[in-house]
Design a protein around this motif. Structure first.
Motif, PDB file in Angstrom:
ATOM      1  N   CYS A  33       0.825  -1.206   0.000  1.00  0.00           N
ATOM      2  CA  CYS A  33       0.000   0.000   0.000  1.00  0.00           C
ATOM      3  C   CYS A  33       0.863   1.262   0.000  1.00  0.00           C
ATOM      4  O   CYS A  33       0.529   2.252  -0.664  1.00  0.00           O
ATOM      5  CB  CYS A  33      -0.937   0.005   1.207  1.00  0.00           C
ATOM      6  SG  CYS A  33      -2.232  -1.248   1.149  1.00  0.00           S
ATOM      7  N   GLN A  34       1.961   1.219   0.738  1.00  0.00           N
ATOM      8  CA  GLN A  34       2.847   2.379   0.796  1.00  0.00           C
ATOM      9  C   GLN A  34       3.426   2.685  -0.588  1.00  0.00           C
ATOM     10  O   GLN A  34       3.495   3.847  -1.010  1.00  0.00           O
ATOM     11  CB  GLN A  34       3.974   2.120   1.790  1.00  0.00           C
ATOM     12  CG  GLN A  34       4.824   3.361   2.112  1.00  0.00           C
ATOM     13  CD  GLN A  34       4.039   4.404   2.898  1.00  0.00           C
ATOM     14  OE1 GLN A  34       3.405   4.095   3.886  1.00  0.00           O
ATOM     15  NE2 GLN A  34       4.073   5.649   2.426  1.00  0.00           N
ATOM     16  N   SER A  37       0.718   4.272  -2.730  1.00  0.00           N
ATOM     17  CA  SER A  37       0.426   5.660  -2.355  1.00  0.00           C
ATOM     18  C   SER A  37       1.550   6.602  -2.802  1.00  0.00           C
ATOM     19  O   SER A  37       1.297   7.727  -3.245  1.00  0.00           O
ATOM     20  CB  SER A  37       0.203   5.773  -0.845  1.00  0.00           C
ATOM     21  OG  SER A  37       1.382   5.455  -0.128  1.00  0.00           O
ATOM     22  N   THR A  41       1.294   9.934  -5.301  1.00  0.00           N
ATOM     23  CA  THR A  41       1.684  11.300  -4.936  1.00  0.00           C
ATOM     24  C   THR A  41       2.880  11.803  -5.745  1.00  0.00           C
ATOM     25  O   THR A  41       3.231  12.982  -5.664  1.00  0.00           O
ATOM     26  CB  THR A  41       2.015  11.385  -3.434  1.00  0.00           C
ATOM     27  OG1 THR A  41       2.965  10.364  -3.097  1.00  0.00           O
ATOM     28  CG2 THR A  41       0.769  11.221  -2.590  1.00  0.00           C
ATOM     29  N   ALA A  49      -2.189  11.261  -0.566  1.00  0.00           N
ATOM     30  CA  ALA A  49      -2.842   9.976  -0.841  1.00  0.00           C
ATOM     31  C   ALA A  49      -2.931   9.197   0.460  1.00  0.00           C
ATOM     32  O   ALA A  49      -1.954   9.087   1.208  1.00  0.00           O
ATOM     33  CB  ALA A  49      -2.078   9.183  -1.894  1.00  0.00           C
ATOM     34  N   ARG A  50      -4.099   8.662   0.715  1.00  0.00           N
ATOM     35  CA  ARG A  50      -4.347   7.897   1.945  1.00  0.00           C
ATOM     36  C   ARG A  50      -5.058   6.607   1.553  1.00  0.00           C
ATOM     37  O   ARG A  50      -6.079   6.634   0.862  1.00  0.00           O
ATOM     38  CB  ARG A  50      -5.194   8.719   2.901  1.00  0.00           C
ATOM     39  CG  ARG A  50      -5.638   8.013   4.174  1.00  0.00           C
ATOM     40  CD  ARG A  50      -6.300   9.014   5.123  1.00  0.00           C
ATOM     41  NE  ARG A  50      -6.992   8.349   6.202  1.00  0.00           N
ATOM     42  CZ  ARG A  50      -8.296   8.082   6.204  1.00  0.00           C
ATOM     43  NH1 ARG A  50      -9.046   8.450   5.173  1.00  0.00           N
ATOM     44  NH2 ARG A  50      -8.853   7.470   7.242  1.00  0.00           N
ATOM     45  N   ILE A  51      -4.500   5.481   1.976  1.00  0.00           N
ATOM     46  CA  ILE A  51      -5.097   4.181   1.659  1.00  0.00           C
ATOM     47  C   ILE A  51      -5.527   3.512   2.957  1.00  0.00           C
ATOM     48  O   ILE A  51      -4.721   3.358   3.888  1.00  0.00           O
ATOM     49  CB  ILE A  51      -4.111   3.278   0.892  1.00  0.00           C
ATOM     50  CG1 ILE A  51      -3.753   3.911  -0.460  1.00  0.00           C
ATOM     51  CG2 ILE A  51      -4.700   1.880   0.691  1.00  0.00           C
ATOM     52  CD1 ILE A  51      -2.698   3.147  -1.237  1.00  0.00           C
ATOM     53  N   SER A  66       0.788   9.193   2.167  1.00  0.00           N
ATOM     54  CA  SER A  66       1.920   9.776   1.453  1.00  0.00           C
ATOM     55  C   SER A  66       1.573  11.207   1.055  1.00  0.00           C
ATOM     56  O   SER A  66       0.413  11.511   0.748  1.00  0.00           O
ATOM     57  CB  SER A  66       2.257   8.962   0.196  1.00  0.00           C
ATOM     58  OG  SER A  66       2.816   7.719   0.536  1.00  0.00           O
ATOM     59  N   ILE A 124      -9.046   4.292  -1.436  1.00  0.00           N
ATOM     60  CA  ILE A 124      -7.961   5.242  -1.691  1.00  0.00           C
ATOM     61  C   ILE A 124      -8.581   6.635  -1.643  1.00  0.00           C
ATOM     62  O   ILE A 124      -9.573   6.909  -2.327  1.00  0.00           O
ATOM     63  CB  ILE A 124      -7.320   5.018  -3.069  1.00  0.00           C
ATOM     64  CG1 ILE A 124      -6.700   3.623  -3.166  1.00  0.00           C
ATOM     65  CG2 ILE A 124      -6.252   6.080  -3.348  1.00  0.00           C
ATOM     66  CD1 ILE A 124      -6.148   3.290  -4.534  1.00  0.00           C
ATOM     67  N   ILE A 126      -7.737  10.632  -2.297  1.00  0.00           N
ATOM     68  CA  ILE A 126      -6.800  11.507  -2.991  1.00  0.00           C
ATOM     69  C   ILE A 126      -7.209  12.966  -2.752  1.00  0.00           C
ATOM     70  O   ILE A 126      -8.392  13.303  -2.862  1.00  0.00           O
ATOM     71  CB  ILE A 126      -6.807  11.224  -4.516  1.00  0.00           C
ATOM     72  CG1 ILE A 126      -6.355   9.795  -4.794  1.00  0.00           C
ATOM     73  CG2 ILE A 126      -5.930  12.231  -5.260  1.00  0.00           C
ATOM     74  CD1 ILE A 126      -4.916   9.522  -4.460  1.00  0.00           C
ATOM     75  N   SER A 143      -4.720   1.658  -9.509  1.00  0.00           N
ATOM     76  CA  SER A 143      -4.146   1.363  -8.195  1.00  0.00           C
ATOM     77  C   SER A 143      -5.152   0.650  -7.298  1.00  0.00           C
ATOM     78  O   SER A 143      -4.808  -0.289  -6.575  1.00  0.00           O
ATOM     79  CB  SER A 143      -3.684   2.661  -7.527  1.00  0.00           C
ATOM     80  OG  SER A 143      -2.567   3.204  -8.186  1.00  0.00           O
TER      81      SER A 143
END
Length: 380
Positions: A33-34, A37, A41, A49-51, A66, A124, A126, A143
């Motif tokens: 996931c990192q 993200s 970005t 970006a947050r997941i 991120s 996700i 954004i 993604s």
């Protein structure tokens, strides 16, 4: 280039999952996931970006965050607001991109749901300086699709590991109970042999004792099936192994005048020969048992680059819905005098070999058991 990077990233983590539990840890899905993200970005005008995903190992929801280049981290108050999901006023379909208004934000916010599991959305989020171009919207959706596929694989792996653990527990419990009983019977058989010296009954007592020893040997093999680490893998010819199981069933096959159809082709598998033979012995024994007189049992396989799909079908009465749900459950059996452990052990062996097994009802009549096993690249 972006698609190639994503494909390589997914392939890397899928390979990690397939390498087994010793190579899987709880940080894998977070790292995946990192990476996703950070890739998002890196593209302007995405600044954040947050997941959010569900970690099945820890049984809770996690997040990765991120920021775009030169973007200062959000305040604790802002992050708490995003995590509260007070802004999430409706739940759009998975893998679709939607704009959401955020309180006190001049920037634009998008959400792309990955899935809805465990009573909470995975998604996700954004935040951008300006509306996303179509190409970037496609990138966000891609993604989300990659994450969805990875999480599905991750969940399947965990379910499989749980099943293996359950089957191991069952086998160990059964082994302990049977070993105590066999030990007691063996002791009485030995005492009978001593007490019946020069008696015509001593031979039968001796046979009982020898049978107990055979049962104890089989029991040890059964317990070994509950320990995947004890697999003794060697290269084996698939067709020869199936033919051997058929040969052992020949008296019953002849009695019922069953016809066995088997391909002339074969392939090489890297397997524990004795354990995999036990799988074929059980499936073929059931197929012959439930077949009508003069029926046909069909064995077939399709050979692919990295795996082989094996199918064994009969022309019997088929399987009910209850059978399909319980056929691999310990102690469930439709055979008179059956222990209900044969298919349970077969499934455990297949799972230990990183394969899969399932049952289905044929449209015309009968039942079919399908097995997928990994195939070494050097196989024929």
């Amino acid at each position: 280039m972006q698609k190639a990077i994503e494909a390589m990233t997914l392939g890397f983590y899928i390979e990690k999952l397939e390498n087994g539990s010793n190579y899987l840890n709880s940080s894998d899905i977070q790292s995946f996931c990192q990476l996703e993200s950070e890739q998002l970005t890196s593209q302007y005008p995405i600044l954040f970006a947050r997941i959010v995903y569900h970690d099945c190992l820890h049984k809770n929801h996690q997040e990765v965050i991120s920021y775009g280049q030169n973007q200062a981290p959000f305040s604790r108050k802002t992050l708490d607001y995003l995590r509260s999901e007070a802004w999430l006023t409706n739940f759009p379909p998975a893998l679709t991109l939607h704009e959401f208004k955020l309180k006190d934000f001049s920037s634009i916010s998008y959400i792309c749901p990955i899935a809805y599991r465990n009573q909470k959305p995975e998604y996700i989020q954004i935040i951008t300086h300006q509306p996303l171009l179509e190409s970037l919207q496609v990138s966000v959706k891609r993604s989300a699709m990659l994450l969805s596929k990875y999480v599905d694989i991750y969940l399947d792996y965990e379910r499989q590991k749980t099943e293996i653990q359950l089957l191991e527990d069952v086998l160990h419990r059964i082994g302990h109970q049977l070993r105590n009983s066999l030990g007691l019977i063996g002791l009485y058989a030995h005492n009978l042999c001593l007490g019946l010296e020069d008696s015509p009954w001593q031979e039968q007592a001796t046979i009982i004792g020898e049978s107990i020893q055979d049962l104890d040997t089989n029991l040890n093999e059964l317990i070994d099936c509950g320990q995947g680490a004890k697999l003794r893998v060697t290269f084996q010819d698939l067709r020869s192994l199936v033919v051997e199981s058929i040969t052992n069933l020949q008296p019953l096959i002849n009695q019922k005048k069953i016809k066995i159809s088997i391909p002339d082709t074969s392939t090489t598998l890297k397997i524990d020969r004795l354990q995999m033979k036990q799988v074929f012995d059980n499936i073929l024994s059931n197929a012959v048992h439930f077949s009508p007189n003069s029926g046909t049992v069909t064995c077939s396989w399709q050979i692919f680059q990295d795996e082989v799909l094996i199918k064994i079908s009969d022309q019997g009465i088929g399987l009910s819905q209850e059978d399909l749900q319980k056929v691999f459950t310990p102690f469930y059996s439709r055979r008179k005098g059956g222990t209900g452990l044969g298919l349970t052990i077969a499934k455990k062996i297949i799972l230990d070999h990183q394969g899969s097994i399932w049952a289905q009802v044929l449209s015309e009549s009968g039942a079919q058991f399908s097995v997928i096993l990994p195939r070494p690249r050097s196989g024929n």
